[in-house]
Design a protein around this motif. Structure first.
Motif, mmCIF file in Angstrom:
data_model
loop_
_atom_site.group_PDB
_atom_site.id
_atom_site.type_symbol
_atom_site.label_atom_id
_atom_site.label_comp_id
_atom_site.label_asym_id
_atom_site.label_seq_id
_atom_site.Cartn_x
_atom_site.Cartn_y
_atom_site.Cartn_z
ATOM 1 N N ASN A 47 0.866 -1.172 0.000
ATOM 2 C CA ASN A 47 0.000 0.000 0.000
ATOM 3 C C ASN A 47 0.902 1.220 0.000
ATOM 4 N N SER A 48 0.839 2.006 -1.086
ATOM 5 C CA SER A 48 1.689 3.188 -1.204
ATOM 6 C C SER A 48 1.011 4.428 -0.656
ATOM 7 N N GLY A 49 -0.171 4.271 -0.096
ATOM 8 C CA GLY A 49 -0.932 5.409 0.388
ATOM 9 C C GLY A 49 -2.068 5.734 -0.563
ATOM 10 N N ALA A 50 -1.776 5.830 -1.842
ATOM 11 C CA ALA A 50 -2.811 6.124 -2.830
ATOM 12 C C ALA A 50 -3.236 4.873 -3.594
ATOM 13 N N ASN A 51 -2.345 3.873 -3.649
ATOM 14 C CA ASN A 51 -2.625 2.654 -4.403
ATOM 15 C C ASN A 51 -2.360 1.420 -3.561
ATOM 16 N N VAL A 52 -3.135 0.382 -3.854
ATOM 17 C CA VAL A 52 -2.879 -0.940 -3.298
ATOM 18 C C VAL A 52 -2.435 -1.801 -4.476
ATOM 19 N N THR A 53 -1.306 -2.454 -4.318
ATOM 20 C CA THR A 53 -0.764 -3.315 -5.364
ATOM 21 C C THR A 53 -0.709 -4.729 -4.834
ATOM 22 N N MET A 54 -1.244 -5.665 -5.597
ATOM 23 C CA MET A 54 -1.234 -7.081 -5.222
ATOM 24 C C MET A 54 -0.619 -7.886 -6.351
ATOM 25 N N THR A 55 0.113 -8.923 -5.968
ATOM 26 C CA THR A 55 0.606 -9.905 -6.923
ATOM 27 C C THR A 55 0.086 -11.259 -6.472
ATOM 28 N N ALA A 56 -0.364 -12.057 -7.435
ATOM 29 C CA ALA A 56 -0.893 -13.386 -7.112
ATOM 30 C C ALA A 56 -0.493 -14.353 -8.224
ATOM 31 N N VAL A 57 -0.605 -15.632 -7.919
ATOM 32 C CA VAL A 57 -0.317 -16.698 -8.880
ATOM 33 C C VAL A 57 -1.536 -17.611 -8.924
ATOM 34 N N SER A 58 -1.932 -18.003 -10.136
ATOM 35 C CA SER A 58 -3.100 -18.858 -10.312
ATOM 36 C C SER A 58 -2.832 -19.913 -11.381
ATOM 37 N N THR A 59 -3.561 -21.011 -11.278
ATOM 38 C CA THR A 59 -3.495 -22.056 -12.306
ATOM 39 C C THR A 59 -4.831 -22.183 -13.046
ATOM 40 N N LYS A 60 -5.737 -21.265 -12.796
ATOM 41 C CA LYS A 60 -7.027 -21.282 -13.508
ATOM 42 C C LYS A 60 -6.795 -20.928 -14.979
ATOM 43 N N PRO A 61 -7.669 -21.385 -15.866
ATOM 44 C CA PRO A 61 -7.571 -20.973 -17.277
ATOM 45 C C PRO A 61 -7.754 -19.455 -17.403
ATOM 46 N N LEU A 62 -7.087 -18.843 -18.354
ATOM 47 C CA LEU A 62 -7.095 -17.384 -18.505
ATOM 48 C C LEU A 62 -8.499 -16.806 -18.625
ATOM 49 N N ASP A 63 -9.358 -17.409 -19.434
ATOM 50 C CA ASP A 63 -10.724 -16.882 -19.604
ATOM 51 C C ASP A 63 -11.491 -16.889 -18.294
ATOM 52 N N GLU A 64 -11.357 -17.941 -17.524
ATOM 53 C CA GLU A 64 -12.031 -18.029 -16.230
ATOM 54 C C GLU A 64 -11.422 -17.029 -15.252
ATOM 55 N N LEU A 65 -10.125 -16.895 -15.305
ATOM 56 C CA LEU A 65 -9.403 -16.020 -14.392
ATOM 57 C C LEU A 65 -9.835 -14.566 -14.525
ATOM 58 N N THR A 66 -9.996 -14.086 -15.749
ATOM 59 C CA THR A 66 -10.395 -12.690 -15.934
ATOM 60 C C THR A 66 -11.778 -12.421 -15.339
ATOM 61 N N VAL A 67 -12.684 -13.365 -15.466
ATOM 62 C CA VAL A 67 -14.024 -13.207 -14.897
ATOM 63 C C VAL A 67 -13.961 -13.249 -13.368
ATOM 64 N N LEU A 68 -13.173 -14.168 -12.817
ATOM 65 C CA LEU A 68 -13.042 -14.260 -11.353
ATOM 66 C C LEU A 68 -12.426 -12.991 -10.765
ATOM 67 N N ILE A 69 -11.447 -12.416 -11.447
ATOM 68 C CA ILE A 69 -10.831 -11.169 -10.980
ATOM 69 C C ILE A 69 -11.863 -10.051 -11.000
ATOM 70 N N GLN A 70 -12.605 -9.975 -12.088
ATOM 71 C CA GLN A 70 -13.646 -8.944 -12.187
ATOM 72 C C GLN A 70 -14.656 -9.093 -11.054
ATOM 73 N N ASP A 71 -15.092 -10.314 -10.790
ATOM 74 C CA ASP A 71 -16.060 -10.555 -9.699
ATOM 75 C C ASP A 71 -15.478 -10.170 -8.336
ATOM 76 N N ALA A 72 -14.207 -10.532 -8.085
ATOM 77 C CA ALA A 72 -13.581 -10.247 -6.793
ATOM 78 C C ALA A 72 -13.439 -8.748 -6.552
ATOM 79 N N VAL A 73 -12.999 -8.029 -7.571
ATOM 80 C CA VAL A 73 -12.799 -6.584 -7.413
ATOM 81 C C VAL A 73 -14.147 -5.860 -7.326
ATOM 82 N N THR A 74 -15.132 -6.345 -8.059
ATOM 83 C CA THR A 74 -16.479 -5.775 -7.973
ATOM 84 C C THR A 74 -17.052 -5.960 -6.567
ATOM 85 N N ALA A 75 -16.799 -7.108 -5.950
ATOM 86 C CA ALA A 75 -17.276 -7.366 -4.583
ATOM 87 C C ALA A 75 -16.655 -6.403 -3.576
#
Length: 154
Positions: A67-95
């Motif tokens: 957390n730089s104060g203005a931004n939160v930066t996260m790094t993660a590793v996944s083995t999900k298929p790319l198409d599924e991963l983009t939808v899961l990321i969208q759902d998580a950030v929307t939540a």
């Protein structure tokens, strides 16, 4: 000069040593991830910086948070298929209170964009990871506490 039997022994010993060394790099199971160590989860002090409501539990292992104060930066590793991963990321950030603002998936890399109110609030970039079948996710979001109240997500 060495005898032919000694040379043969040297070759056999070298070959055996090489086989043992290479066996340590792969389980021989045909599993592309077998030679890769599992990703190391970020320490609790870092995961405490993740915005409220944002969970990568269904996505993968969070390996770093800053957390730089203005931004939160996260790094993660996944083995999900790319198409599924983009939808899961969208759902998580929307939540977590952000709104989806678009996606670009090129099959080997993808970006997912987010807003908060009328402000561009961040993006996730997904790229092939170091190991076969893994994806590295770099997510940058503006800290919701830094968004002016007139543009905050509703």
């Amino acid at each position: 000069m060495s005898e032919p039997g000694n040379r043969r022994s040297l070759v056999l010993c070298t070959t055996a040593a090489l086989a043992v060394l290479l066996a340590g790099c792969s389980s021989g199971s045909g599993d592309p991830e077998a030679g890769c160590a599992p990703p190391k989860p970020a320490p609790a002090a870092e995961t405490a910086l993740i915005p409220a409501g944002l969970s990568f539990e269904r996505i993968g292992t969070v390996t770093h948070v800053e957390n730089s104060g203005a931004n939160v930066t996260m790094t993660a590793v996944s083995t999900k298929p790319l198409d599924e991963l983009t939808v899961l990321i969208q759902d998580a950030v929307t939540a977590a209170g952000y709104r989806p603002a678009g996606m670009d998936n090129e099959g080997f890399e993808a970006e997912v964009f987010f807003t908060s109110g009328s402000v561009a609030a961040g993006q996730a970039v997904v790229r092939k990871g170091e190991c076969e079948g893994q994806w590295t996710i770099d997510l940058v979001l503006i800290d919701p506490k830094t968004v002016p109240s007139s543009t905050a997500a509703r």
